[in-house]
Scaffold this motif. Structure first.
Motif, mmCIF file in Angstrom:
data_model
loop_
_atom_site.group_PDB
_atom_site.id
_atom_site.type_symbol
_atom_site.label_atom_id
_atom_site.label_comp_id
_atom_site.label_asym_id
_atom_site.label_seq_id
_atom_site.Cartn_x
_atom_site.Cartn_y
_atom_site.Cartn_z
ATOM 1 N N LEU A 222 31.951 33.693 38.121
ATOM 2 C CA LEU A 222 32.237 33.306 36.746
ATOM 3 C C LEU A 222 31.658 31.925 36.444
ATOM 4 N N PRO A 223 31.395 31.649 35.175
ATOM 5 C CA PRO A 223 30.904 30.304 34.808
ATOM 6 C C PRO A 223 31.949 29.244 35.134
ATOM 7 N N ALA A 224 31.471 28.080 35.524
ATOM 8 C CA ALA A 224 32.374 26.974 35.840
ATOM 9 C C ALA A 224 32.719 26.201 34.576
ATOM 10 N N ALA A 225 33.931 25.699 34.517
ATOM 11 C CA ALA A 225 34.346 24.876 33.381
ATOM 12 C C ALA A 225 33.615 23.543 33.433
ATOM 13 N N GLU A 226 33.362 22.979 32.266
ATOM 14 C CA GLU A 226 32.718 21.671 32.202
ATOM 15 C C GLU A 226 33.673 20.608 32.737
ATOM 16 N N PHE B 34 31.686 36.839 57.592
ATOM 17 C CA PHE B 34 30.676 37.553 56.806
ATOM 18 C C PHE B 34 31.321 38.497 55.792
ATOM 19 N N LEU B 35 32.542 38.189 55.382
ATOM 20 C CA LEU B 35 33.317 39.098 54.538
ATOM 21 C C LEU B 35 32.613 39.482 53.234
ATOM 22 N N PRO B 36 31.951 38.552 52.530
ATOM 23 C CA PRO B 36 31.315 38.973 51.273
ATOM 24 C C PRO B 36 30.251 40.049 51.455
ATOM 25 N N TRP B 37 29.644 40.095 52.642
ATOM 26 C CA TRP B 37 28.575 41.061 52.880
ATOM 27 C C TRP B 37 29.083 42.500 52.960
ATOM 28 N N LEU B 38 30.405 42.683 53.019
ATOM 29 C CA LEU B 38 30.939 44.049 52.985
ATOM 30 C C LEU B 38 30.622 44.729 51.660
ATOM 31 N N GLY B 39 30.285 43.932 50.653
ATOM 32 C CA GLY B 39 29.883 44.524 49.376
ATOM 33 C C GLY B 39 28.652 45.393 49.501
ATOM 34 N N LEU B 40 27.809 45.100 50.505
ATOM 35 C CA LEU B 40 26.616 45.924 50.714
ATOM 36 C C LEU B 40 26.973 47.335 51.164
ATOM 37 N N ALA B 41 28.174 47.489 51.731
ATOM 38 C CA ALA B 41 28.595 48.824 52.151
ATOM 39 C C ALA B 41 28.719 49.751 50.957
ATOM 40 N N VAL B 42 29.102 49.214 49.811
ATOM 41 C CA VAL B 42 29.218 50.037 48.606
ATOM 42 C C VAL B 42 27.847 50.599 48.227
ATOM 43 N N VAL B 43 26.845 49.738 48.295
ATOM 44 C CA VAL B 43 25.493 50.179 47.969
ATOM 45 C C VAL B 43 25.008 51.216 48.975
ATOM 46 N N VAL C 132 37.236 53.885 51.806
ATOM 47 C CA VAL C 132 38.627 53.433 51.914
ATOM 48 C C VAL C 132 38.757 52.362 52.990
ATOM 49 N N VAL C 133 38.094 52.559 54.139
ATOM 50 C CA VAL C 133 38.145 51.575 55.226
ATOM 51 C C VAL C 133 37.568 50.239 54.752
ATOM 52 N N THR C 134 36.443 50.290 54.037
ATOM 53 C CA THR C 134 35.822 49.056 53.533
ATOM 54 C C THR C 134 36.758 48.322 52.589
ATOM 55 N N ALA C 135 37.396 49.059 51.694
ATOM 56 C CA ALA C 135 38.332 48.434 50.769
ATOM 57 C C ALA C 135 39.494 47.786 51.518
ATOM 58 N N CYS C 136 39.998 48.463 52.539
ATOM 59 C CA CYS C 136 41.108 47.909 53.332
ATOM 60 C C CYS C 136 40.693 46.642 54.068
ATOM 61 N N LEU C 137 39.466 46.629 54.609
ATOM 62 C CA LEU C 137 38.995 45.437 55.311
ATOM 63 C C LEU C 137 38.866 44.251 54.359
ATOM 64 N N LEU C 138 38.423 44.507 53.143
ATOM 65 C CA LEU C 138 38.297 43.434 52.163
ATOM 66 C C LEU C 138 39.658 42.867 51.761
ATOM 67 N N LEU C 139 40.617 43.746 51.543
ATOM 68 C CA LEU C 139 41.914 43.314 51.042
ATOM 69 C C LEU C 139 42.862 42.850 52.143
ATOM 70 N N ALA D 161 36.104 47.630 43.537
ATOM 71 C CA ALA D 161 37.190 46.891 42.892
ATOM 72 C C ALA D 161 37.755 45.825 43.826
ATOM 73 N N ALA D 162 37.864 46.152 45.125
ATOM 74 C CA ALA D 162 38.391 45.194 46.091
ATOM 75 C C ALA D 162 37.479 43.974 46.195
ATOM 76 N N TRP D 163 36.160 44.218 46.269
ATOM 77 C CA TRP D 163 35.212 43.104 46.363
ATOM 78 C C TRP D 163 35.292 42.236 45.114
ATOM 79 N N THR D 164 35.387 42.859 43.951
ATOM 80 C CA THR D 164 35.482 42.112 42.694
ATOM 81 C C THR D 164 36.760 41.276 42.653
ATOM 82 N N TYR D 165 37.843 41.837 43.152
ATOM 83 C CA TYR D 165 39.114 41.119 43.169
ATOM 84 C C TYR D 165 39.042 39.889 44.078
#
Length: 306
Positions: A76-80, A33-42, A7-14, A65-69
């Motif tokens: 995602l793929p980039a538009a041409e 280093f915010l994206p690296w909080l995803g490692l906390a899930v693992v 819960v704390v990790t999700a709150c920090l992300l959001l 879900a918070a990291w994905t958001y």
């Protein structure tokens, strides 16, 4: 405990903006280093599975879900891109680079329209100029920053973003105009002050001050289309760069972690734009610098603002 940490990790992300910056600039440090909080899930998944805890496992869906958001869109793929676009390369080449000519050739091999360089030194500058002269007949250098272009440059001038307290010569920003496919584009090449992590926390005061001066210059820019290239010594999530990120569009796709080159932890080399969209940003192979180069496509003809 696992559920609580999830819960704390999700709150920090959001809600990372709620983390105070008044003490040791903790908020900016987290955001760097915010994206690296995803490692906390693992990390938390292991004890959750060992304990066979349904509560802990369910709680881990929150930070996932918070990291994905927050960051999922970057994957995602980039538009041409359409026909009206510029390919740009941004690179802090390092004032200790032992192979400037090789670095220049490596950057040119990506085929960009613009190449922005920082930490240019007087001995190395002629080597960059000779290596890029054939493909990039137009270039401008002010202090330690420069721009090489396939298209004509006009109105080049130095930009004063020097923080208070720096008394020595310090010229690390320029503004010029590029004749782009859709018309004239103001291009800024900058190198914001370095940030240091020490006993007093994140030393980013000078960088933040310089970012504020740059933000004021961008706000006063008369041309509608603007491109900002530079080593900003901060990520786009860092609130210290808010004077820039609130006025400019940032890359929509790609992480492009650029520093340090040996084990990239954050993207502090940025490509931003106004009245344009920055598509996927990616890194190029390592050069003789402690930064990785980044390359991005910029599509014009879109409303200004982030």
């Amino acid at each position: 405990m696992v559920a609580a940490l999830a819960v704390v990790t999700a709150c920090l992300l959001l809600f990372h903006r709620a983390v105070p910056n008044s003490v040791v600039r903790l908020g900016s440090l987290l955001e760097s280093f915010l994206p690296w909080l995803g490692l906390a899930v693992v990390a938390l998944l292991v004890p959750a599975l060992l304990r066979r805890s349904a509560t802990a496992s369910a709680a881990l869906l929150l930070p996932a879900a918070a990291w994905t958001y927050v960051f999922g869109g970057l994957l995602l793929p980039a538009a041409e891109p359409g026909p009206d676009h510029l390919v740009v390369v941004q690179h802090n080449v390092s004032d200790e680079n032992a192979d400037p000519a090789g670095t220049a050739r490596a950057l040119a091999s990506a085929g960009p329209d613009l190449i922005a360089l920082e930490e240019l030194t007087p001995p190395a500058l002629p080597l960059y100029e000779r290596a890029l002269a054939h493909g990039y007949p137009h270039h401008a250098v002010r202090g330690t920053v420069g721009l090489w272009s396939k298209r004509p440059l006009t109105g080049t001038r130095a930009l004063d973003i020097k923080p208070r307290g720096i008394t020595e010569d310090w010229n690390r920003a320029l503004r010029t105009v590029v004749d782009a496919p859709r018309g004239r584009v103001a291009v800024y090449v900058v190198h914001l002050p370095s940030v240091r992590l020490g006993p007093g926390g994140l030393g980013s005061a000078r960088r933040d001050e310089s970012a504020g001066l740059l933000g004021s210059a961008l706000a006063a820019e008369e041309l509608g289309a603007v491109v900002l290239l530079g080593d900003l010594n901060g990520t786009v999530d860092d609130r210290g760069l808010a004077p820039l990120t609130t006025r400019m569009n940032v890359a929509e796709r790609g992480f492009a972690l650029s520093y340090p080159a040996a084990f990239p932890m954050a993207r502090i080399d940025q490509v931003m734009a106004r009245a344009a969209t920055v598509g996927r940003i990616r890194t190029l192979p390592a050069t003789g610098s402690d930064h990785l180069p980044v390359v991005a496509r910029i599509a014009f003809g879109l409303p200004a603002g982030r």
